[in-house]
Design a protein around this motif. Sequence first.
Motif, PDB file in Angstrom:
ATOM      1  N   GLY A  43      67.717 -49.472  73.550  1.00 56.46           N
ATOM      2  CA  GLY A  43      66.262 -49.406  73.424  1.00 56.46           C
ATOM      3  C   GLY A  43      65.522 -50.630  73.893  1.00 56.46           C
ATOM      4  N   THR A  44      66.206 -51.600  74.457  1.00 57.59           N
ATOM      5  CA  THR A  44      65.561 -52.822  74.922  1.00 57.59           C
ATOM      6  C   THR A  44      64.837 -52.556  76.228  1.00 57.59           C
ATOM      7  N   VAL A  45      63.595 -52.963  76.275  1.00 56.48           N
ATOM      8  CA  VAL A  45      62.768 -52.787  77.469  1.00 56.48           C
ATOM      9  C   VAL A  45      62.314 -54.155  77.934  1.00 56.48           C
ATOM     10  N   GLU A  46      62.756 -54.578  79.111  1.00 56.32           N
ATOM     11  CA  GLU A  46      62.383 -55.883  79.642  1.00 56.32           C
ATOM     12  C   GLU A  46      61.051 -55.843  80.368  1.00 56.32           C
ATOM     13  N   ASP A  47      60.774 -54.753  81.052  1.00 60.69           N
ATOM     14  CA  ASP A  47      59.520 -54.615  81.809  1.00 60.69           C
ATOM     15  C   ASP A  47      58.806 -53.365  81.318  1.00 60.69           C
ATOM     16  N   GLU A  48      57.634 -53.563  80.719  1.00 57.56           N
ATOM     17  CA  GLU A  48      56.889 -52.428  80.182  1.00 57.56           C
ATOM     18  C   GLU A  48      56.378 -51.507  81.270  1.00 57.56           C
ATOM     19  N   SER A  49      56.181 -52.044  82.483  1.00 57.06           N
ATOM     20  CA  SER A  49      55.685 -51.217  83.598  1.00 57.06           C
ATOM     21  C   SER A  49      56.809 -50.611  84.419  1.00 57.06           C
ATOM     22  N   GLY A  50      58.058 -50.757  83.979  1.00 54.14           N
ATOM     23  CA  GLY A  50      59.181 -50.220  84.727  1.00 54.14           C
ATOM     24  C   GLY A  50      59.450 -48.775  84.397  1.00 54.14           C
ATOM     25  N   SER A  51      60.691 -48.375  84.655  1.00 48.62           N
ATOM     26  CA  SER A  51      61.082 -46.992  84.447  1.00 48.62           C
ATOM     27  C   SER A  51      61.198 -46.693  82.951  1.00 48.62           C
ATOM     28  N   ILE A  52      61.031 -45.423  82.596  1.00 46.96           N
ATOM     29  CA  ILE A  52      61.177 -45.039  81.193  1.00 46.96           C
ATOM     30  C   ILE A  52      62.648 -45.009  80.785  1.00 46.96           C
ATOM     31  N   LEU A  53      63.550 -45.056  81.798  1.00 46.77           N
ATOM     32  CA  LEU A  53      64.985 -45.174  81.532  1.00 46.77           C
ATOM     33  C   LEU A  53      65.509 -46.390  82.302  1.00 46.77           C
ATOM     34  N   PRO A  54      65.279 -47.592  81.794  1.00 44.44           N
ATOM     35  CA  PRO A  54      65.687 -48.789  82.553  1.00 44.44           C
ATOM     36  C   PRO A  54      67.185 -48.978  82.638  1.00 44.44           C
ATOM     37  N   THR A  55      67.957 -48.309  81.803  1.00 42.70           N
ATOM     38  CA  THR A  55      69.397 -48.484  81.837  1.00 42.70           C
ATOM     39  C   THR A  55      70.057 -47.761  82.999  1.00 42.70           C
ATOM     40  N   ILE A  56      69.369 -46.855  83.676  1.00 44.73           N
ATOM     41  CA  ILE A  56      69.921 -46.093  84.803  1.00 44.73           C
ATOM     42  C   ILE A  56      69.434 -46.720  86.112  1.00 44.73           C
ATOM     43  N   SER A  57      70.373 -47.219  86.916  1.00 47.31           N
ATOM     44  CA  SER A  57      70.021 -47.783  88.215  1.00 47.31           C
ATOM     45  C   SER A  57      69.750 -46.651  89.212  1.00 47.31           C
ATOM     46  N   GLN A  58      68.753 -46.856  90.039  1.00 50.73           N
ATOM     47  CA  GLN A  58      68.344 -45.821  90.994  1.00 50.73           C
ATOM     48  C   GLN A  58      68.689 -46.239  92.409  1.00 50.73           C
ATOM     49  N   ARG A  59      68.717 -45.246  93.282  1.00 58.52           N
ATOM     50  CA  ARG A  59      69.018 -45.480  94.692  1.00 58.52           C
ATOM     51  C   ARG A  59      67.840 -46.111  95.393  1.00 58.52           C
ATOM     52  N   THR A  60      68.163 -46.796  96.504  1.00 54.64           N
ATOM     53  CA  THR A  60      67.131 -47.426  97.329  1.00 54.64           C
ATOM     54  C   THR A  60      66.991 -46.746  98.695  1.00 54.64           C
ATOM     55  N   VAL A  61      68.033 -46.018  99.110  1.00 56.62           N
ATOM     56  CA  VAL A  61      68.029 -45.379 100.427  1.00 56.62           C
ATOM     57  C   VAL A  61      68.394 -43.906 100.249  1.00 56.62           C
ATOM     58  N   LEU A  62      67.630 -43.032 100.879  1.00 56.65           N
ATOM     59  CA  LEU A  62      67.932 -41.603 100.925  1.00 56.65           C
ATOM     60  C   LEU A  62      68.249 -41.218 102.357  1.00 56.65           C
ATOM     61  N   LEU A  63      68.861 -40.060 102.518  1.00 63.42           N
ATOM     62  CA  LEU A  63      69.283 -39.582 103.828  1.00 63.42           C
ATOM     63  C   LEU A  63      68.550 -38.298 104.176  1.00 63.42           C
ATOM     64  N   LEU A  64      68.238 -38.157 105.458  1.00 60.34           N
ATOM     65  CA  LEU A  64      67.647 -36.906 105.919  1.00 60.34           C
ATOM     66  C   LEU A  64      68.676 -35.787 105.829  1.00 60.34           C
ATOM     67  N   ASP A  65      68.190 -34.588 105.529  1.00 63.88           N
ATOM     68  CA  ASP A  65      69.043 -33.393 105.356  1.00 63.88           C
ATOM     69  C   ASP A  65      69.990 -33.535 104.173  1.00 63.88           C
ATOM     70  N   GLU A  66      69.582 -34.268 103.160  1.00 64.22           N
ATOM     71  CA  GLU A  66      70.441 -34.505 102.002  1.00 64.22           C
ATOM     72  C   GLU A  66      70.097 -33.543 100.877  1.00 64.22           C
ATOM     73  N   GLN A  67      71.146 -33.025 100.257  1.00 67.75           N
ATOM     74  CA  GLN A  67      71.005 -32.246  99.037  1.00 67.75           C
ATOM     75  C   GLN A  67      71.059 -33.224  97.864  1.00 67.75           C
ATOM     76  N   LEU A  68      69.916 -33.441  97.246  1.00 72.32           N
ATOM     77  CA  LEU A  68      69.751 -34.524  96.280  1.00 72.32           C
ATOM     78  C   LEU A  68      69.478 -33.960  94.899  1.00 72.32           C
ATOM     79  N   SER A  69      70.066 -34.593  93.886  1.00 64.55           N
ATOM     80  CA  SER A  69      69.815 -34.235  92.481  1.00 64.55           C
ATOM     81  C   SER A  69      68.783 -35.200  91.914  1.00 64.55           C
ATOM     82  N   VAL A  70      67.642 -34.657  91.542  1.00 66.74           N
ATOM     83  CA  VAL A  70      66.541 -35.434  90.974  1.00 66.74           C
ATOM     84  C   VAL A  70      66.405 -35.052  89.500  1.00 66.74           C
ATOM     85  N   HIS A  71      66.332 -36.042  88.644  1.00 66.61           N
ATOM     86  CA  HIS A  71      66.181 -35.810  87.211  1.00 66.61           C
ATOM     87  C   HIS A  71      64.723 -36.050  86.837  1.00 66.61           C
TER      88      HIS A  71
END
Length: 583
Positions: A43-71
């Motif tokens: 439950g620790t939140v370092e940045d109040e303006s960040g993601s609502i799930l700061p413990t999950i790292s997100q991708r920085t690069v996506l690919l064209l024609d990609e089948q992507l799972s978005v939560h």
Amino acid sequence: MASSPGAPKTRSSAEFVESSVLEAIVPAKSDVNVEEELRSWNGTVEDESGSILPTISQRTVLLLDEQLSVHVVFRTPLLDDAILRSYLARLVLNLEAYAFSTGPPPEGEPKAGPTKELIFSTTIKDTEQPSVVRHGEGEGAQTFVMWKVEAFIARPQGRFHKPAVYFQPMASFKPASTPKRVDPEDEYLPSRVPTALNLLQAFENDPALTGVHPRLSAMRINKIAPSATSVVKEMVRPIRSGQRPLFRVLPSLIWRVRYARVHASLSDLSLLVSLDLEVASYATYDVRIKKVDLTLHGGEVTPFANIHDPQAVHKPGDQITYLYKIRPDVGADGTPALGDKGHYLTMTVSAQVLMSPTCHPNISIDWKTPVDFTSATEQSASMLKTAHRLSTPPTAQAPSPDGLPAYDTQPPVPNDTTPNTINMTLTISGPPTVTVGDTFTWTVFITNRSPQPRNLAVLVIPRRNRHSDKPHHHPRPSTAPSTTAAAPAPAEKHLLAAAVVDENVVYAQQKSARTETADLVCLTTDIRLGPLASGACYTADVEFLALGTGVLGVESVRVVDLGTNQSVDVREVPGVICVAKEV
């Protein structure tokens, strides 16, 4: 009685909307379990303006024609289960993905264009059951509702410099019940409403109307339409969205398709297709190609012996070539069944990109392009004419001046040849069988092999009547008195011959002459072309009308040089079999 800490509270719909947050998350791991990651979060939140799930790292690069799972994650304060289910049933969720440029265009390119482009859009249905996780205790207890959406990163239609993609989740809260609005049966004359102004009231006292009271309601001129904004739309409330991270987007595969004519029989319209797949070097990711498939709409595709290993890993910059043979469905006339715009080649590629040891995104390419087989048909027709010309055996004797030599059998032109010599190649093709009374066409293909341009005329000479010179009856002996003329002097020259005065001879010639009807009539008087440059060719059509049965033909085809008035007759012309119509 006060509620215990951590117990779910009863909140109104307004509080539910104001205290909820919606956000789209793209995890960096392909097989991440968001529920387990959320339960293990302290439950620790370092940045109040960040993601609502700061413990999950997100991708920085996506690919064209990609089948992507978005939560899609929905966070709201802790609520009772029954109230939470009733509120979730009233949510309307949408997820959209936009592509846009992150840098200015290169120099020389116009800056005008769309600022962003929608590449994906979907609506989360009520049948999709979300995952609900309660986290925290006391006043900070919250409920997380998560939906997993399969998104496709399509290639944008516009040109974007240094493109990026962001996801925009949207949610609105519907009212619990839809109020009913009673519409009047006649919206122009509703009940219990004062009548509108009479526009013709000033003419009531006009003596010319003789007691008639005209009336024209103002509502007939200016209709007051009911308001389009319903009560339901006014009560729909949007829910606040969280942060929108930007993702760089890159292509992982680049492809190119090339076509080549198959050296087979002339009636074979097949094409050889070379499909080149290249792993993008600037993406710096290895690719494992699982499946490559080509299909032809209105035809069939035959792959060659390509060694395809779905477990092989290709490095950036590698190029893989696949060979196929495509053949269209042929109609009764030997042409492609779907014409020049009906055949489509569809390419389907499935691959896996190895971005990291824990991230293995899948890409799916579905690309379609039209294939024009009519050019191959035209080429085959030209080759058929060439084959017809080459199939004529050359004669060992010297060529007759009445015919043109073939292209391959013509001797080389000597240096002392005059420029006025006709040096042409003539190829004639037509149908082998026709019907009496129908018109048909010959195709005349002319090639100028002379070193100078020519102005030509092509004429069709009908078949001569060979019986006109053979009388069936011998003329009767002459009974007219003969006149004997004196012999002229040796120095005297007569410019005119003596006239025929024996009427028996004229009568016998006219009586013995046979009158025959034409069996083949040429409807094209002549063909004039030019100037035809050296080495150029020309195709013309000559139309005929068949009037008799049997093997019909013409005497010759005459080619006349309009510049020098030289002519040559081509006597080896094709014949045609004419049959009677079926009754």
